[in-house]
Scaffold this active site. Sequence first.
Site, PDB file in Angstrom:
ATOM      1  N   SER A 182       0.997  -1.323   0.485  1.00  0.00           N
ATOM      2  CA  SER A 182      -0.547  -0.007  -0.130  1.00  0.00           C
ATOM      3  C   SER A 182       0.795   1.492  -0.057  1.00  0.00           C
ATOM      4  O   SER A 182       0.532   2.537  -0.618  1.00  0.00           O
ATOM      5  CB  SER A 182      -0.860   0.262   1.295  1.00  0.00           C
ATOM      6  OG  SER A 182      -0.004  -0.152   1.790  1.00  0.00           O
ATOM      7  N   HIS A 210      -5.499  -3.162  -2.988  1.00  0.00           N
ATOM      8  CA  HIS A 210      -5.342  -1.805  -3.733  1.00  0.00           C
ATOM      9  C   HIS A 210      -4.692  -2.919  -5.385  1.00  0.00           C
ATOM     10  O   HIS A 210      -4.302  -2.399  -6.490  1.00  0.00           O
ATOM     11  CB  HIS A 210      -3.307  -0.861  -3.565  1.00  0.00           C
ATOM     12  CG  HIS A 210      -3.664  -0.353  -2.600  1.00  0.00           C
ATOM     13  ND1 HIS A 210      -4.615   1.144  -2.428  1.00  0.00           N
ATOM     14  CD2 HIS A 210      -3.575  -0.369  -1.286  1.00  0.00           C
ATOM     15  CE1 HIS A 210      -4.512   1.742  -1.329  1.00  0.00           C
ATOM     16  NE2 HIS A 210      -3.624   0.583  -0.556  1.00  0.00           N
ATOM     17  N   LYS A 241     -11.895   1.645  -2.387  1.00  0.00           N
ATOM     18  CA  LYS A 241     -11.319   1.645  -3.315  1.00  0.00           C
ATOM     19  C   LYS A 241     -11.644   1.517  -4.349  1.00  0.00           C
ATOM     20  O   LYS A 241     -12.573   2.054  -4.558  1.00  0.00           O
ATOM     21  CB  LYS A 241      -9.704   0.917  -2.440  1.00  0.00           C
ATOM     22  CG  LYS A 241      -9.072   2.126  -1.433  1.00  0.00           C
ATOM     23  CD  LYS A 241      -7.981   1.011  -0.697  1.00  0.00           C
ATOM     24  CE  LYS A 241      -7.960   1.656   1.068  1.00  0.00           C
ATOM     25  NZ  LYS A 241      -6.977   0.414   1.478  1.00  0.00           N
TER      26      LYS A 241
HETATM   27  C1  LIG Z   1      -6.874   0.691   2.737  1.00  0.00           C
HETATM   28  C2  LIG Z   1      -6.306  -1.278   3.287  1.00  0.00           C
HETATM   29  C3  LIG Z   1      -6.977  -1.576   4.262  1.00  0.00           C
HETATM   30  C4  LIG Z   1      -8.511  -1.476   5.064  1.00  0.00           C
HETATM   31  O1  LIG Z   1      -8.906  -1.232   4.022  1.00  0.00           O
HETATM   32  P1  LIG Z   1     -10.853  -0.449   4.995  1.00  0.00           P
HETATM   33  O2  LIG Z   1     -11.832  -0.806   4.044  1.00  0.00           O
HETATM   34  O3  LIG Z   1     -10.360   1.215   4.610  1.00  0.00           O
HETATM   35  O4  LIG Z   1     -10.713  -0.358   6.344  1.00  0.00           O
HETATM   36  C5  LIG Z   1      -6.469  -2.684   4.302  1.00  0.00           C
HETATM   37  N1  LIG Z   1      -5.413  -3.737   4.120  1.00  0.00           N
HETATM   38  C6  LIG Z   1      -4.422  -2.696   3.059  1.00  0.00           C
HETATM   39  C7  LIG Z   1      -3.496  -2.634   2.551  1.00  0.00           C
HETATM   40  C8  LIG Z   1      -5.415  -1.311   2.211  1.00  0.00           C
HETATM   41  O5  LIG Z   1      -4.206  -0.287   1.717  1.00  0.00           O
END
Ligand SMILES: *Cc1c(COP(=O)(O)O)cnc(C)c1O
Length: 400
Positions: A182, A210, A241
Amino acid sequence: MAAPYAWIEQSLETIRRANWHRSVRTVEGQSGAVVLLQGTPLVNFASNDYLGLASDPRLAKAAIAAINEYGTSSTGSRLLSGQRELHSQLEGAIARFKQTEDALVFSSGYLANIGTITALVDHRDLILSDQYNHSSLRNGATMSGATVVEYAHCDMADLREQLENNRDRGRRCLIITDSVFSMDGDLCPLPGILDLADEFDCMVLVDEAHGTGVLGETGAGCVEHFGCTNRPLIQMGTLSKSLGSLGGYVAASAQVIDWLRNRAPSWIYTTALTPADTAAALMGLKIVQAEPERRMQLWQNVEQFQTGLDKLFSKGMICSLDAPQRIPSESAIVGLRVKDAETVLKIGSRLKDHGIFAAAVRPPTVPTSRLRFTLMATHTPEHIRYLLDAIACLTQMIED
Ligand SMILES: *Cc1c(COP(=O)(O)O)cnc(C)c1O
């Protein structure tokens, strides 16, 4: 302040001195390729909305229709009164998209990771964790009570060595990894991880936060990108996302999902995902599948940015000793390593003066400070050129 709380002011002062202190910034109106931040329009390179779906009217319409039909809250946990037809529809759609037997939606990706890991392993077990994993994976590992062994980032020789040295310390073993990391945007070597998992009798949980909507022939993620769709593994991801909504999911065999419905505390003891978020995610997923041109555009934008960076760096325009260094990326996340927290804050603020919104990421989120840019399908070639022009002046920005 009462004495038992006095340590907080001292600790805040410590993180302020290290330039690690953080605070929120308010975005006004819709968040797209351009955002309004404290009244100033900025080209947005700090969003996870890779395909631009968060401001798509079709998602808004689906969410409003769900509110009108079901109300604002799902009013209970899934196993009591919170279950709606929309949840089953979304879970079915995710399972078809990921080509798994079943799927389960959580209130966030963070909760999906915590719930899944704590359901799969306990103090008798072992977790192998990439050193750069997301906080939700690392916290889930700690909360599970399992013995956690970190392996060097994406290093399969080290993972093998750690397995050889530690595998017999755990009854079950779970390997956990981001698929797209990330902060730096590089990919985990998934086929190698799955081979080692076979050899050492381990489960694998891969975090596609991602990857989903970005990678793979149909946008199903890094697992699809590596041709590992039918291998035994557990995939999780987020609805917040590429899918433009809120919530998390796990996609796996019917048995794994059934186990999670019975043993994942962050799914069982929390209110079901709202009707609005569920409906928006369902529409987001439909669009991801029906409009591959969004993904193509995203990759074209990544290509334009990377090619532009190639030119800047090869021309020696970014050359001083303290200048940012490129971090290899294979996704829509592109990072530049910066020497320290003070410098990255300074560059972030100069970029903002130039009309660019980018993340200045500092410890403890990352081991060393970096600038992080995320590309979106809705960026225009001009937006990206604008960013490249600003990066060309980075050396000067640091020296000023
Ligand atoms: C954003 C993210 C999460 C968490 O997801 P949310 O739905 O925002 O809680 C988990 N793992 C990774 C790698 C992320 O980038």
